[in-house]
Design a protein around this motif. Sequence first.
Motif, PDB file in Angstrom:
ATOM      1  N   SER A  15      -6.085  -7.232   4.307  1.00 43.61           N
ATOM      2  CA  SER A  15      -7.173  -7.855   3.554  1.00 43.61           C
ATOM      3  C   SER A  15      -6.660  -8.586   2.322  1.00 43.61           C
ATOM      4  O   SER A  15      -7.325  -9.503   1.818  1.00 43.61           O
ATOM      5  CB  SER A  15      -8.195  -6.795   3.135  1.00 43.61           C
ATOM      6  OG  SER A  15      -7.652  -5.922   2.160  1.00 43.61           O
TER       7      SER A  15
ATOM      8  N   CYS B 224       0.851  -1.185   0.000  1.00 42.12           N
ATOM      9  CA  CYS B 224       0.000   0.000   0.000  1.00 42.12           C
ATOM     10  C   CYS B 224       0.884   1.231   0.000  1.00 42.12           C
ATOM     11  O   CYS B 224       1.918   1.267   0.670  1.00 42.12           O
ATOM     12  CB  CYS B 224      -0.900  -0.009   1.236  1.00 42.12           C
ATOM     13  SG  CYS B 224      -1.826   1.513   1.532  1.00 42.12           S
TER      14      CYS B 224
ATOM     15  N   GLN C  81      -6.581   2.380   8.197  1.00 45.12           N
ATOM     16  CA  GLN C  81      -7.078   2.031   6.867  1.00 45.12           C
ATOM     17  C   GLN C  81      -5.984   1.387   6.019  1.00 45.12           C
ATOM     18  O   GLN C  81      -6.249   0.441   5.264  1.00 45.12           O
ATOM     19  CB  GLN C  81      -7.605   3.279   6.157  1.00 45.12           C
ATOM     20  CG  GLN C  81      -8.782   3.948   6.830  1.00 45.12           C
ATOM     21  CD  GLN C  81      -9.238   5.175   6.053  1.00 45.12           C
ATOM     22  OE1 GLN C  81      -9.634   5.093   4.888  1.00 45.12           O
ATOM     23  NE2 GLN C  81      -9.176   6.339   6.695  1.00 45.12           N
TER      24      GLN C  81
ATOM     25  N   SER D 132      -6.735   8.252  12.241  1.00 47.64           N
ATOM     26  CA  SER D 132      -7.814   7.461  11.632  1.00 47.64           C
ATOM     27  C   SER D 132      -7.422   6.930  10.253  1.00 47.64           C
ATOM     28  O   SER D 132      -8.077   6.008   9.738  1.00 47.64           O
ATOM     29  CB  SER D 132      -9.087   8.300  11.515  1.00 47.64           C
ATOM     30  OG  SER D 132      -8.902   9.400  10.641  1.00 47.64           O
ATOM     31  N   GLU D 133      -6.377   7.479   9.652  1.00 50.73           N
ATOM     32  CA  GLU D 133      -5.957   7.050   8.316  1.00 50.73           C
ATOM     33  C   GLU D 133      -5.086   5.800   8.373  1.00 50.73           C
ATOM     34  O   GLU D 133      -5.264   4.874   7.564  1.00 50.73           O
ATOM     35  CB  GLU D 133      -5.208   8.187   7.622  1.00 50.73           C
ATOM     36  CG  GLU D 133      -6.084   9.377   7.301  1.00 50.73           C
ATOM     37  CD  GLU D 133      -5.298  10.603   6.883  1.00 50.73           C
ATOM     38  OE1 GLU D 133      -5.937  11.610   6.526  1.00 50.73           O
ATOM     39  OE2 GLU D 133      -4.041  10.581   6.919  1.00 50.73           O
TER      40      GLU D 133
ATOM     41  N   VAL E  42      -8.950   8.654   1.086  1.00 52.92           N
ATOM     42  CA  VAL E  42      -9.825   7.699   0.408  1.00 52.92           C
ATOM     43  C   VAL E  42      -8.975   6.668  -0.335  1.00 52.92           C
ATOM     44  O   VAL E  42      -7.891   6.979  -0.849  1.00 52.92           O
ATOM     45  CB  VAL E  42     -10.772   8.428  -0.574  1.00 52.92           C
ATOM     46  CG1 VAL E  42      -9.999   9.087  -1.704  1.00 52.92           C
ATOM     47  CG2 VAL E  42     -11.815   7.487  -1.133  1.00 52.92           C
ATOM     48  N   GLU E  43      -9.479   5.435  -0.378  1.00 56.23           N
ATOM     49  CA  GLU E  43      -8.844   4.377  -1.158  1.00 56.23           C
ATOM     50  C   GLU E  43      -9.359   4.455  -2.592  1.00 56.23           C
ATOM     51  O   GLU E  43     -10.566   4.499  -2.809  1.00 56.23           O
ATOM     52  CB  GLU E  43      -9.147   3.005  -0.563  1.00 56.23           C
ATOM     53  CG  GLU E  43      -8.406   1.871  -1.225  1.00 56.23           C
ATOM     54  CD  GLU E  43      -8.560   0.545  -0.490  1.00 56.23           C
ATOM     55  OE1 GLU E  43      -7.811  -0.398  -0.796  1.00 56.23           O
ATOM     56  OE2 GLU E  43      -9.437   0.464   0.403  1.00 56.23           O
TER      57      GLU E  43
ATOM     58  N   GLN F  85      -1.261   0.402  16.531  1.00 51.16           N
ATOM     59  CA  GLN F  85      -1.936  -0.689  15.844  1.00 51.16           C
ATOM     60  C   GLN F  85      -1.717  -2.012  16.581  1.00 51.16           C
ATOM     61  O   GLN F  85      -0.716  -2.187  17.285  1.00 51.16           O
ATOM     62  CB  GLN F  85      -1.446  -0.811  14.400  1.00 51.16           C
ATOM     63  CG  GLN F  85      -1.622   0.462  13.581  1.00 51.16           C
ATOM     64  CD  GLN F  85      -3.021   1.035  13.675  1.00 51.16           C
ATOM     65  OE1 GLN F  85      -3.990   0.378  13.308  1.00 51.16           O
ATOM     66  NE2 GLN F  85      -3.131   2.264  14.178  1.00 51.16           N
TER      67      GLN F  85
ATOM     68  N   LYS G 265      -5.428  -2.160   7.297  1.00 49.71           N
ATOM     69  CA  LYS G 265      -6.547  -3.012   6.899  1.00 49.71           C
ATOM     70  C   LYS G 265      -6.447  -3.384   5.421  1.00 49.71           C
ATOM     71  O   LYS G 265      -6.721  -4.538   5.039  1.00 49.71           O
ATOM     72  CB  LYS G 265      -7.874  -2.295   7.166  1.00 49.71           C
ATOM     73  CG  LYS G 265      -9.102  -3.102   6.792  1.00 49.71           C
ATOM     74  CD  LYS G 265     -10.382  -2.331   7.090  1.00 49.71           C
ATOM     75  CE  LYS G 265     -11.617  -3.122   6.690  1.00 49.71           C
ATOM     76  NZ  LYS G 265     -12.866  -2.357   6.964  1.00 49.71           N
ATOM     77  N   ALA G 266      -6.052  -2.417   4.576  1.00 54.62           N
ATOM     78  CA  ALA G 266      -5.967  -2.684   3.139  1.00 54.62           C
ATOM     79  C   ALA G 266      -4.930  -3.759   2.836  1.00 54.62           C
ATOM     80  O   ALA G 266      -5.176  -4.657   2.013  1.00 54.62           O
ATOM     81  CB  ALA G 266      -5.617  -1.392   2.397  1.00 54.62           C
TER      82      ALA G 266
END
Length: 307
Positions: free
Chosen positions: A111, A89, A104, A100-101, A215-216, A150, A107-108
Amino acid sequence: MPLFIQNREVDRIRSTAELYDRNPHLQEYARAFRSKKCVDVDPKCLLYVQQREFAATTPADNYVSVIGSEDATTCHMVVLRHTGTGAVCIAHCDGSSTSSEVPQFVKAVKSLSDACKEGRLELHLVGGFNDESKMSHNLSLNILAAFQNQEEDIHLETCCTTEMNDVLVDGIHKPIIYGIGVKVETGEVFPASFTFKGPAENLRSARTFTKGEMVEIYEPNQGIVKVGPCSWPPQPDLIKWMTMTDKEILEALSTSPKAEPSDFVRSIKATMWFILDHPNPDSLFPGDQPQRYRKTDCGDWDRIVQP
Protein backbone atom coordinates in the motif's frame (compact mmCIF):
# COMPACT_ATOMS: atom_id res chain seq x y z
CA MET A 1 4.68 -20.50 -4.19
CA PRO A 2 6.71 -17.38 -5.09
CA LEU A 3 9.38 -17.31 -2.39
CA PHE A 4 12.81 -16.87 -3.94
CA ILE A 5 16.36 -17.37 -2.70
CA GLN A 6 19.05 -15.91 -4.94
CA ASN A 7 16.42 -15.54 -7.66
CA ARG A 8 15.50 -19.24 -7.56
CA GLU A 9 11.98 -20.22 -6.59
CA VAL A 10 11.92 -22.26 -3.39
CA ASP A 11 10.16 -25.59 -3.04
CA ARG A 12 8.39 -26.55 0.15
CA ILE A 13 10.74 -26.17 3.13
CA ARG A 14 10.53 -29.19 5.43
CA SER A 15 13.14 -28.15 8.00
CA THR A 16 15.44 -25.25 8.76
CA ALA A 17 18.39 -27.67 8.57
CA GLU A 18 17.42 -28.47 5.00
CA LEU A 19 17.01 -24.79 4.19
CA TYR A 20 20.50 -23.96 5.42
CA ASP A 21 22.11 -27.05 3.84
CA ARG A 22 20.70 -26.14 0.43
CA ASN A 23 21.57 -22.46 0.81
CA PRO A 24 24.94 -22.17 2.56
CA HIS A 25 25.06 -18.45 1.84
CA LEU A 26 22.14 -18.02 4.26
CA GLN A 27 24.34 -19.56 6.96
CA GLU A 28 27.16 -17.18 6.06
CA TYR A 29 24.84 -14.18 6.16
CA ALA A 30 23.39 -15.35 9.50
CA ARG A 31 26.85 -15.73 11.03
CA ALA A 32 27.81 -12.28 9.80
CA PHE A 33 24.56 -10.78 11.06
CA ARG A 34 24.76 -12.24 14.56
CA SER A 35 28.38 -11.08 14.88
CA LYS A 36 27.38 -7.44 14.41
CA LYS A 37 27.55 -5.17 17.42
CA CYS A 38 24.21 -4.73 19.17
CA VAL A 39 23.10 -1.09 18.89
CA ASP A 40 21.33 0.68 21.75
CA VAL A 41 18.79 2.69 19.74
CA ASP A 42 18.10 6.32 20.60
CA PRO A 43 14.40 6.61 21.56
CA LYS A 44 14.13 9.99 19.85
CA CYS A 45 14.24 8.42 16.38
CA LEU A 46 12.48 5.17 17.23
CA LEU A 47 9.17 3.47 16.58
CA TYR A 48 9.05 0.38 18.82
CA VAL A 49 6.94 -2.66 17.93
CA GLN A 50 5.80 -5.07 20.63
CA GLN A 51 4.74 -8.72 20.39
CA ARG A 52 1.75 -9.24 18.05
CA GLU A 53 2.22 -5.80 16.54
CA PHE A 54 3.50 -4.58 13.19
CA ALA A 55 4.29 -1.20 11.70
CA ALA A 56 5.21 0.06 8.24
CA THR A 57 6.65 3.34 7.02
CA THR A 58 8.79 4.91 4.29
CA PRO A 59 11.92 7.08 4.05
CA ALA A 60 9.60 10.09 3.68
CA ASP A 61 8.62 9.71 7.35
CA ASN A 62 9.58 12.91 9.19
CA TYR A 63 9.02 11.39 12.62
CA VAL A 64 10.69 7.97 12.64
CA SER A 65 14.06 6.89 11.27
CA VAL A 66 14.39 3.49 13.02
CA ILE A 67 11.75 0.85 13.64
CA GLY A 68 12.55 -2.08 15.89
CA SER A 69 11.49 -4.82 18.27
CA GLU A 70 13.02 -6.87 21.08
CA ASP A 71 12.37 -9.55 23.73
CA ALA A 72 12.07 -12.36 21.18
CA THR A 73 12.96 -15.83 22.42
CA THR A 74 10.88 -18.36 20.47
CA CYS A 75 9.22 -15.40 18.72
CA HIS A 76 10.47 -14.22 15.32
CA MET A 77 10.93 -10.69 14.01
CA VAL A 78 9.90 -10.22 10.39
CA VAL A 79 11.13 -7.41 8.16
CA LEU A 80 9.63 -6.92 4.70
CA ARG A 81 10.94 -4.13 2.47
CA HIS A 82 10.23 -2.86 -1.03
CA THR A 83 13.53 -1.93 -2.66
CA GLY A 84 11.96 0.57 -5.04
CA THR A 85 10.22 2.82 -2.52
CA GLY A 86 12.06 1.84 0.65
CA ALA A 87 8.72 1.10 2.30
CA VAL A 88 9.46 -1.25 5.18
CA CYS A 89 7.46 -3.22 7.73
CA ILE A 90 8.57 -4.90 10.94
CA ALA A 91 6.46 -7.43 12.85
CA HIS A 92 6.92 -9.41 16.07
CA CYS A 93 5.36 -12.84 15.52
CA ASP A 94 4.68 -15.48 18.19
CA GLY A 95 2.86 -18.04 16.05
CA SER A 96 -0.62 -17.13 17.22
CA SER A 97 -2.05 -16.86 13.69
CA THR A 98 0.82 -16.77 11.22
CA SER A 99 -1.08 -17.61 8.04
CA SER A 100 -3.48 -14.69 8.51
CA GLU A 101 -0.80 -12.27 9.76
CA VAL A 102 1.69 -12.47 6.88
CA PRO A 103 -0.81 -11.15 4.27
CA GLN A 104 -1.26 -8.09 6.46
CA PHE A 105 2.48 -7.34 6.33
CA VAL A 106 2.54 -7.71 2.56
CA LYS A 107 -0.51 -5.48 2.18
CA ALA A 108 1.02 -2.80 4.42
CA VAL A 109 4.20 -2.58 2.34
CA LYS A 110 2.38 -2.79 -0.99
CA SER A 111 0.00 0.00 0.00
CA LEU A 112 3.01 2.28 0.47
CA SER A 113 4.59 1.15 -2.83
CA ASP A 114 1.76 0.98 -5.36
CA ALA A 115 2.98 3.98 -7.35
CA CYS A 116 6.40 2.40 -7.90
CA LYS A 117 6.89 -0.10 -10.71
CA GLU A 118 10.56 -0.78 -9.95
CA GLY A 119 11.98 -2.86 -7.12
CA ARG A 120 11.08 -6.06 -5.33
CA LEU A 121 9.95 -7.31 -1.92
CA GLU A 122 12.79 -8.53 0.29
CA LEU A 123 12.34 -10.56 3.46
CA HIS A 124 14.51 -10.75 6.57
CA LEU A 125 13.79 -13.18 9.43
CA VAL A 126 15.50 -13.10 12.82
CA GLY A 127 14.65 -14.93 16.03
CA GLY A 128 14.12 -18.21 17.78
CA PHE A 129 16.70 -20.73 18.98
CA ASN A 130 17.02 -24.47 19.63
CA ASP A 131 14.34 -24.64 22.30
CA GLU A 132 13.31 -28.03 23.68
CA SER A 133 9.71 -27.80 22.48
CA LYS A 134 10.77 -26.95 18.88
CA MET A 135 8.48 -23.91 18.92
CA SER A 136 11.14 -21.83 17.17
CA HIS A 137 11.61 -24.38 14.42
CA ASN A 138 7.88 -24.68 13.80
CA LEU A 139 7.46 -20.91 13.70
CA SER A 140 10.32 -20.55 11.21
CA LEU A 141 8.65 -23.05 8.90
CA ASN A 142 5.19 -21.53 9.32
CA ILE A 143 6.39 -18.02 8.49
CA LEU A 144 8.27 -19.20 5.42
CA ALA A 145 5.27 -21.26 4.29
CA ALA A 146 2.96 -18.26 4.74
CA PHE A 147 5.20 -16.12 2.53
CA GLN A 148 5.32 -18.91 -0.06
CA ASN A 149 1.53 -18.72 -0.25
CA GLN A 150 1.47 -15.04 -1.19
CA GLU A 151 0.77 -13.95 -4.77
CA GLU A 152 3.70 -11.54 -4.78
CA ASP A 153 7.29 -12.56 -5.49
CA ILE A 154 9.21 -12.33 -2.21
CA HIS A 155 12.98 -12.69 -1.93
CA LEU A 156 14.47 -14.13 1.25
CA GLU A 157 17.64 -12.20 2.01
CA THR A 158 18.34 -12.89 5.69
CA CYS A 159 17.36 -15.93 7.75
CA CYS A 160 19.00 -15.87 11.17
CA THR A 161 16.56 -18.14 12.98
CA THR A 162 16.43 -21.23 15.18
CA GLU A 163 19.77 -23.08 14.99
CA MET A 164 21.55 -20.11 13.38
CA ASN A 165 20.48 -17.87 16.28
CA ASP A 166 21.41 -20.35 19.01
CA VAL A 167 24.16 -20.36 21.61
CA LEU A 168 24.91 -22.66 24.54
CA VAL A 169 25.45 -20.84 27.84
CA ASP A 170 26.35 -23.14 30.72
CA GLY A 171 24.65 -25.97 28.89
CA ILE A 172 21.47 -23.98 28.23
CA HIS A 173 20.32 -23.02 24.73
CA LYS A 174 19.55 -19.31 24.30
CA PRO A 175 19.07 -16.88 21.42
CA ILE A 176 22.08 -14.88 20.32
CA ILE A 177 19.93 -11.98 19.12
CA TYR A 178 16.84 -10.88 21.06
CA GLY A 179 16.09 -7.68 19.18
CA ILE A 180 16.60 -5.92 15.85
CA GLY A 181 16.28 -2.48 14.35
CA VAL A 182 15.78 -1.29 10.78
CA LYS A 183 17.07 2.00 9.41
CA VAL A 184 14.15 3.32 7.42
CA GLU A 185 16.28 5.36 5.02
CA THR A 186 18.57 2.53 3.91
CA GLY A 187 16.74 -0.65 4.94
CA GLU A 188 19.74 -1.84 6.97
CA VAL A 189 18.72 -4.47 9.54
CA PHE A 190 20.90 -4.75 12.66
CA PRO A 191 20.93 -6.34 16.15
CA ALA A 192 19.47 -3.85 18.60
CA SER A 193 18.38 -3.19 22.16
CA PHE A 194 15.93 -0.60 23.42
CA THR A 195 15.60 1.33 26.67
CA PHE A 196 12.19 2.72 25.63
CA LYS A 197 9.32 0.49 24.45
CA GLY A 198 6.44 2.92 24.32
CA PRO A 199 4.35 4.85 23.91
CA ALA A 200 1.65 3.29 26.11
CA GLU A 201 3.93 0.33 26.82
CA ASN A 202 1.81 -1.26 29.55
CA LEU A 203 -1.46 -0.78 27.68
CA ARG A 204 -0.05 -2.42 24.57
CA SER A 205 1.41 -5.27 26.63
CA ALA A 206 -1.94 -5.74 28.37
CA ARG A 207 -3.65 -6.11 25.00
CA THR A 208 -1.26 -8.90 24.04
CA PHE A 209 -1.33 -10.52 27.49
CA THR A 210 -5.12 -10.83 27.24
CA LYS A 211 -4.92 -12.60 23.85
CA GLY A 212 -5.17 -9.62 21.53
CA GLU A 213 -4.57 -10.43 17.85
CA MET A 214 -1.85 -9.04 15.59
CA VAL A 215 -2.49 -5.35 14.97
CA GLU A 216 -0.97 -2.52 12.94
CA ILE A 217 -0.01 0.32 15.27
CA TYR A 218 1.28 3.11 13.02
CA GLU A 219 -0.18 5.58 10.56
CA PRO A 220 2.93 6.60 8.57
CA ASN A 221 1.31 9.41 6.60
CA GLN A 222 0.51 11.21 9.85
CA GLY A 223 3.29 9.86 12.08
CA ILE A 224 0.75 8.60 14.60
CA VAL A 225 0.90 5.54 16.85
CA LYS A 226 -2.63 4.26 17.38
CA VAL A 227 -3.48 2.00 20.34
CA GLY A 228 -6.85 0.29 20.73
CA PRO A 229 -9.59 0.42 21.49
CA CYS A 230 -9.28 -2.98 23.13
CA SER A 231 -10.90 -4.76 26.03
CA TRP A 232 -10.41 -7.62 28.44
CA PRO A 233 -12.69 -9.45 30.85
CA PRO A 234 -12.17 -9.19 34.63
CA GLN A 235 -8.91 -10.84 35.68
CA PRO A 236 -9.33 -11.69 39.39
CA ASP A 237 -6.72 -14.48 39.20
CA LEU A 238 -4.00 -11.89 38.63
CA ILE A 239 -4.07 -11.12 42.37
CA LYS A 240 -2.89 -14.68 42.99
CA TRP A 241 -0.17 -14.32 40.37
CA MET A 242 1.19 -11.26 42.15
CA THR A 243 1.79 -13.33 45.29
CA MET A 244 3.89 -15.90 43.43
CA THR A 245 7.67 -15.90 43.27
CA ASP A 246 9.52 -14.62 40.22
CA LYS A 247 10.56 -18.18 39.43
CA GLU A 248 6.97 -19.42 39.51
CA ILE A 249 5.82 -16.61 37.21
CA LEU A 250 8.70 -17.21 34.82
CA GLU A 251 8.08 -20.94 34.55
CA ALA A 252 4.33 -20.57 34.17
CA LEU A 253 4.14 -17.71 31.68
CA SER A 254 7.19 -18.13 29.46
CA THR A 255 7.55 -20.46 26.48
CA SER A 256 11.28 -20.65 27.29
CA PRO A 257 11.90 -19.75 30.94
CA LYS A 258 15.64 -20.50 30.85
CA ALA A 259 16.20 -18.18 27.91
CA GLU A 260 14.19 -15.09 28.79
CA PRO A 261 15.90 -11.69 29.16
CA SER A 262 16.52 -10.55 32.70
CA ASP A 263 13.61 -8.09 32.82
CA PHE A 264 10.93 -10.59 31.70
CA VAL A 265 9.27 -10.99 35.11
CA ARG A 266 9.44 -7.27 35.86
CA SER A 267 7.67 -6.55 32.58
CA ILE A 268 5.02 -9.21 33.19
CA LYS A 269 4.32 -7.86 36.67
CA ALA A 270 4.00 -4.30 35.34
CA THR A 271 1.50 -5.55 32.77
CA MET A 272 -0.53 -7.45 35.36
CA TRP A 273 -0.64 -4.44 37.67
CA PHE A 274 -1.84 -2.31 34.77
CA ILE A 275 -4.70 -4.74 34.08
CA LEU A 276 -5.65 -4.83 37.77
CA ASP A 277 -5.58 -1.02 37.89
CA HIS A 278 -7.87 -0.86 34.84
CA PRO A 279 -10.50 -3.58 35.27
CA ASN A 280 -12.76 -1.65 32.91
CA PRO A 281 -10.55 -0.82 29.90
CA ASP A 282 -13.39 1.07 28.21
CA SER A 283 -12.43 4.01 30.40
CA LEU A 284 -9.08 4.17 28.58
CA PHE A 285 -10.82 4.90 25.28
CA PRO A 286 -13.31 7.76 25.68
CA GLY A 287 -15.94 7.68 22.97
CA ASP A 288 -14.62 4.26 21.95
CA GLN A 289 -11.73 6.02 20.21
CA PRO A 290 -8.12 4.78 20.12
CA GLN A 291 -5.35 6.46 22.01
CA ARG A 292 -3.17 8.37 19.55
CA TYR A 293 0.43 9.51 19.97
CA ARG A 294 2.70 11.69 17.82
CA LYS A 295 6.37 12.54 18.26
CA THR A 296 7.28 16.03 19.44
CA ASP A 297 10.21 18.02 18.07
CA CYS A 298 12.22 16.61 20.99
CA GLY A 299 11.49 13.05 19.94
CA ASP A 300 9.06 12.16 22.73
CA TRP A 301 5.66 10.60 22.07
CA ASP A 302 2.86 12.91 23.21
CA ARG A 303 -0.74 11.78 23.41
CA ILE A 304 -3.06 13.65 21.06
CA VAL A 305 -6.05 14.82 23.06
CA GLN A 306 -9.30 14.58 21.13
CA PRO A 307 -11.39 17.78 21.11
